[in-house]
Enzyme design. Structure first.
Site, mmCIF file in Angstrom:
data_model
loop_
_atom_site.group_PDB
_atom_site.id
_atom_site.type_symbol
_atom_site.label_atom_id
_atom_site.label_comp_id
_atom_site.label_asym_id
_atom_site.label_seq_id
_atom_site.Cartn_x
_atom_site.Cartn_y
_atom_site.Cartn_z
ATOM 1 N N TRP A 204 45.738 -36.879 -18.647
ATOM 2 C CA TRP A 204 46.143 -35.531 -19.078
ATOM 3 C C TRP A 204 47.598 -35.612 -19.496
ATOM 4 C CZ3 TRP A 204 41.707 -32.887 -19.102
ATOM 5 C CH2 TRP A 204 41.746 -31.554 -19.550
ATOM 6 N N ASP A 205 48.138 -34.498 -19.967
ATOM 7 C CA ASP A 205 49.524 -34.583 -20.427
ATOM 8 C C ASP A 205 50.502 -34.739 -19.268
ATOM 9 O OD1 ASP A 205 49.313 -31.988 -19.489
ATOM 10 O OD2 ASP A 205 49.768 -31.023 -21.406
ATOM 11 N N TRP A 206 50.056 -34.604 -18.021
ATOM 12 C CA TRP A 206 50.913 -34.816 -16.856
ATOM 13 C C TRP A 206 50.431 -35.966 -15.973
ATOM 14 C CZ3 TRP A 206 47.119 -34.348 -13.451
ATOM 15 C CH2 TRP A 206 46.113 -33.409 -13.692
ATOM 16 N N ASN A 483 38.896 -23.194 -18.124
ATOM 17 C CA ASN A 483 40.316 -23.146 -18.490
ATOM 18 C C ASN A 483 40.488 -23.386 -19.980
ATOM 19 O OD1 ASN A 483 43.381 -23.588 -18.017
ATOM 20 N ND2 ASN A 483 42.712 -25.469 -19.022
ATOM 21 N N GLU A 484 40.911 -22.359 -20.704
ATOM 22 C CA GLU A 484 41.397 -22.424 -22.090
ATOM 23 C C GLU A 484 40.329 -22.748 -23.122
ATOM 24 O OE1 GLU A 484 46.109 -23.445 -21.296
ATOM 25 O OE2 GLU A 484 44.848 -24.986 -22.192
ATOM 26 N N GLU A 582 49.571 -18.869 -16.618
ATOM 27 C CA GLU A 582 50.018 -20.241 -16.849
ATOM 28 C C GLU A 582 51.191 -20.227 -17.821
ATOM 29 O OE1 GLU A 582 46.876 -23.223 -17.500
ATOM 30 O OE2 GLU A 582 48.284 -24.293 -18.769
#
Length: 912
Positions: A204-206, A483-484, A582
């Site tokens: 993921w981006d993190w 989510n999203e 968020e």
């Protein structure tokens, strides 16, 4: 259904479940009696790769391939170097003996509580079944297969190749489901949306890609006659006349065989009821094996109950409930010594919780706010990702530290994000006891997903099992199906617009016809109805059949907001939504955390670039820092140290400004009633949005959150168009003393300690609301000897002499400040103490810090591998002497801790 209080329950207490462990590899002798027996298969596992070149024995559960063979995956570049583990297939094997003669009657169920993810299970070389969902419990009747000597094999397929195969099959059928792969910066794997697996395990981006596989939860043999209690849902509401609480109870049973059966159920609630409650309807009326559930209502006088409240509003009183089930075949009753009795214990809190979506006062859309026990509560908190990228490695200690840190920062809600896992029972029980409400996403995030019947069947079982397991917790506030993904579809994130009709139909089929439909199992009038997506327009989404033209409508539902091109310290760039679920900004973990994570010969900036998964790289961090702080040039020796330190200041300030804005909008026509920033925690040492790093140490963001989320807080909000300062007073307390309140405005020069000028005025607080105090033109604050570059403002909210809250306003960027020089900082360890609690020694130190001139954002870091907390961090020191307290737990009393083990930085250190 009518329940018979006290019936048949006076002659002794309930029989408790019998657990027999450590039995694998030796003969098991059962304990006689009528209780269901559970035998844990937790030890003596061996793990082998497909070609047999790598094998290990004597393994225990929970387990995963990375945790066994690649425990260094989070160090250096091992997220890449150990990726080969995810490309192999692996077999878990357990050989054990079983006393088949002793257990010749009754049924024996083999239950896997969590298999990650695609596997075949064989017992004694007979195929029991296949698994395809990490979030599902799988059970198999093995009564006819067990022998004296047994071999259990779980063959797990590489999730990378399994996902690829499923994607190729959809491609061949012209039914591809994007995105195919994550952005290249992620260094990730493709097609994770093909699998019912932790979505962030492919990167993921993190976080890193660590596509593990294994037995991530326990494995058990369950020995019983007919049925066991699996889950109990307790839906609590107030009776119409308000004199009682009502518990609507549903006991969900797992049954073996294909016969209807009989049962009695006893509820013990010693703190609530004078006598046990006996449900004996099913002693003469059989329960259907197709839908084995027992439902009944039980009232409790309101005066016997202490109401459960979220953190900051009252007690978190929990009441134990204990259920005992006896289930048998045949109308003549259970036979002697048959395994008929199973039990379930849980704790419940008595509270009401509503999501209020009524026409908004501004005439645009609907409100979106939570009301608990009749009180409208501003939801403030963060987003929670798994505490470890390898879920089998999550520990109670990690979870406790993160949730207690959230409580300490005055949070009252955490959002369990949809790309992780449904958290452990311990997580939700702890949230119950800490008063942390949970916004619970189902595990779908940032992707389109398949809708084949095999996939949907697995999803339905996933939702049923987890909804039944979680719904009784007073902390669980609302379920959300994804989510999203609505925003991703509408805004064409994954180039789906060429087949809009197909993707919209598939979206509705998955989330509305399946996930939402299954959530109705636990949906009742006393609970908020599930949301279909986040962000979404809440109940207004139904008008658009759950795909709205603008899911980020500020006048309905919740929003997610990120803008990396503007000045994040400016409140004017942010939306005015009903609820912000968020938002956030990146920063870097501490310098010492990087040292712990990298190899000695790794270049820090190169490793940082490797772990920066943001599609824009570190440009947003650097750009924001350069707007406000004196960042050295990349070729300077102190660039890395400054970038780390300044990124944390920048993140903390951006999140403070945005959160304070949302809190300040509570009593305006915008009626914003929630602020959950992204994100609470980390899964490795990397650039991310977290406020707490991988080692559990707080970044500046979390220290500052204790102030900007405090129940009483003062806000100095800059209004650029009017060049003025809005003074706003926040109060979450339903009752508050308003006598003796003043605001003190101290004007400081950057060049001198102590205020140069002070003014004060009397103020008041609005209980459970916002007091918009006054608007002050900037020119009225900075004139004569003070100007925008040589001075700054400190604001304190005081009750008489006690400072309740303080904040600062900087009229120019700090890098351009005039008079800001070396503060002449010196420090000493002033005192030490050690206190032994259990097997841990709590070390406490006081650090005396002296300065000769103002020190900007004083930053402290402990250069030892402990999880530590300072009493404050990133603070402004404008007095000659200040004391900061350091606390950490260790196995010894750290008497030899030296000054050199504590690093202190100030912005002054980097001024040219």
């Amino acid at each position: 259904m009518k329940c018979r209080p006290g019936g048949g329950c006076h002659n002794g207490g309930p029989a408790w479940s019998l657990l027999v462990g450590l039995w694998c590899g030796f003969l098991v002798h059962g304990i006689r009696g009528d209780a269901v027996e559970v035998i844990e298969l937790w030890s003596n596992w061996s793990i082998t790769n497909q070609n047999g070149t790598l094998s290990i024995a004597d393994q225990t559960l929970p387990s995963g391939i990375y945790s066994v063979f690649g425990s260094q995956v989070l160090e250096s570049y091992n997220d890449i170097h150990l990726r080969w583990l995810a490309y192999d297939n692996w077999t878990y094997t357990n050989s054990f003996q079983f006393d088949i003669h002793h257990y010749k009657r009754g049924n024996i169920n083999l239950t896997f509580h969590g298999i990650d993810t695609v596997a075949e299970i064989r017992l004694n070389h007979q195929l029991l079944g296949r698994t395809d969902n990490m979030f599902v419990r799988y059970s198999f009747d093995v009564s006819a297969i067990l022998q004296l000597d047994n071999v259990l094999e779980v063959e797990i397929v590489s999730p990378v190749w399994a996902a690829l195969a499923k994607s190729q099959a959809l491609d061949a059928a012209s039914s591809s489901v994007p995105p195919a792969c994550p952005p290249g910066r992620y260094n990730g794997e493709c097609h994770v949306n093909m699998l019912r697996k932790m979505q962030s395990s492919f990167a993921w981006d993190w976080g890193p890609a660590a596509p593990s596989m294994g037995l991530w939860k326990n494995v058990q043999l369950e020995i019983y006659e007919v049925a066991v209690i699996r889950d109990v849902d307790v839906d609590i509401s107030r009776t119409a006349n308000g004199s009682h609480w009502n518990m609507h109870i549903r006991c969900y049973l797992d049954s073996v065989g294909r016969q209807n059966f009989y049962a009695t159920l006893i509820l013990y609630a010693v703190e609530l009821l004078d006598h046990p409650v006996v449900v004996d309807t099913y002693t003469w009326k059989p329960i259907s094996y197709l839908t084995p559930v027992i439902k009944f209502d039980q009232t409790v006088p309101i005066e016997k109950v202490v109401t459960w409240w979220p953190n900051g509003y009252g007690e978190q009183k929990l009441y134990p409930l204990h259920f005992t089930l006896k289930a048998w075949l045949g109308s003549d009753g259970p036979e002697v010594r048959s395994k008929t009795k199973s039990q379930k214990s849980l704790r419940v809190g008595f509270r009401t919780l509503e999501l209020i979506e009524r026409p908004a006062a501004d005439g645009l859309g609907n409100t979106f706010l939570f009301q608990v026990n009749g009180l409208e509560i501003f939801m403030k908190g963060s987003n929670y990702i798994p505490s470890h990228i390898l879920p089998e490695n999550q520990t109670k200690d990690q979870i406790e530290h993160l949730l207690k840190s959230a409580k300490e920062a005055h949070m009252n809600m955490l959002r369990v994000w949809g790309g992780g896992i449904y958290e452990s029972d311990y997580f939700y029980s702890l949230a119950d006891s800490l008063g942390l409400l949970i916004w619970q996403d189902m595990m779908f995030a940032c992707a389109m997903y398949p809708v084949g019947e095999e996939y949907l069947s697995s999803v339905r079982e996933e939702v049923r099992q987890n909804a039944k397991r979680l719904s009784h917790h007073p902390s669980v506030a609302i379920f959300v199906t994804n989510n999203e993904n609505e925003a991703a579809l509408v805004q064409n994130w994954y180039q789906t617009s060429f087949e809009d009709a197909r993707f919209e139909a598939e979206y509705r089929e998955l989330y509305v016809a399946n996930v939402l439909h299954e959530l109705k199992l636990v949906s009742h009038k006393s609970r908020p109805q599930p949301l279909v997506s986040s962000p979404s327009n809440g109940k207004a989404s139904a008008v658009d059949n759950y795909i709205s033209e603008n899911p980020q409508d500020e006048h309905n539902g919740d929003v997610h907001f990120y803008d990396y091109l503007k000045d994040a310290w400016d409140p004017g760039i942010y939306p005015r939504p009903r609820f912000a679920s968020e938002y956030g900004f990146q920063s870097l973990p501490s310098f010492y955390s990087w040292q712990r994570s990298k190899n000695e010969d790794d270049d820090l900036l190169t490793l940082l670039k490797h772990r920066q998964h943001h599609p824009l790289g570190s440009t947003p961090i650097i750009s924001l820092v350069e707007r406000h702080l004196p960042l050295p040039l990349p070729e300077d020796d102190n660039f890395a140290e400054a970038l780390i330190y300044f990124s944390q200041i920048s993140q903390a300030m951006a999140t403070k400004v945005e959160t304070e804005l949302y809190r300040s909008l509570r009593d305006t026509t915008h009626n914003t009633m929630g602020a959950l920033y992204w994100q609470l925690n980390d899964v490795w040492v990397a650039p991310s949005w977290s406020g707490i790093d991988f080692y559990g140490n707080w970044k500046l963001l979390h220290y500052w959150a204790r102030d900007f989320l405090a129940p009483i807080a003062i806000v100095a909000q800059y209004e650029k168009t009017e060049d003025s300062l809005n003074i706003i007073l926040l109060c979450d307390e339903p009752q508050v003393e308003t006598e003796g309140l003043i605001v003190v405005a101290n004007i400081h020069l950057w060049s001198q300690l102590l205020p140069r000028q002070s003014i004060n005025w009397t103020v008041t607080l609005r209980p459970n609301g916002v007091q918009y105090d006054k608007v002050i033109p900037i020119k009225d604050l900075f004139h004569e000897q003070f100007n925008r570059r040589n001075a700054f403002l400190e604001l304190q909210l005081r009750r008489r002499q006690e400072v309740l809250s303080s904040t600062y306003f900087f009229p120019s960027n700090i890098a351009a400040a005039i008079g800001l020089e070396d503060p002449g900082l010196e420090y000493e360890i002033a005192s030490r103490s050690c206190l032994t609690t259990g097997n841990v020694i709590r070390n406490s130190l006081s650090i005396s810090i002296q300065v000769k001139r103002p020190a900007v954002f004083v930053y402290l870091e402990l250069l030892k591998p402990y999880r530590y907390t300072f009493s404050e961090n990133g603070y402004m020191q404008t007095t000659p002497m200040h004391v900061v307290f350091l606390t950490f737990d260790a196995t010894t009393c750290a008497r030899l801790l030296r000054k050199a083990d504590i690093k202190i930085l100030t912005v002054n250190d980097f001024m040219p």
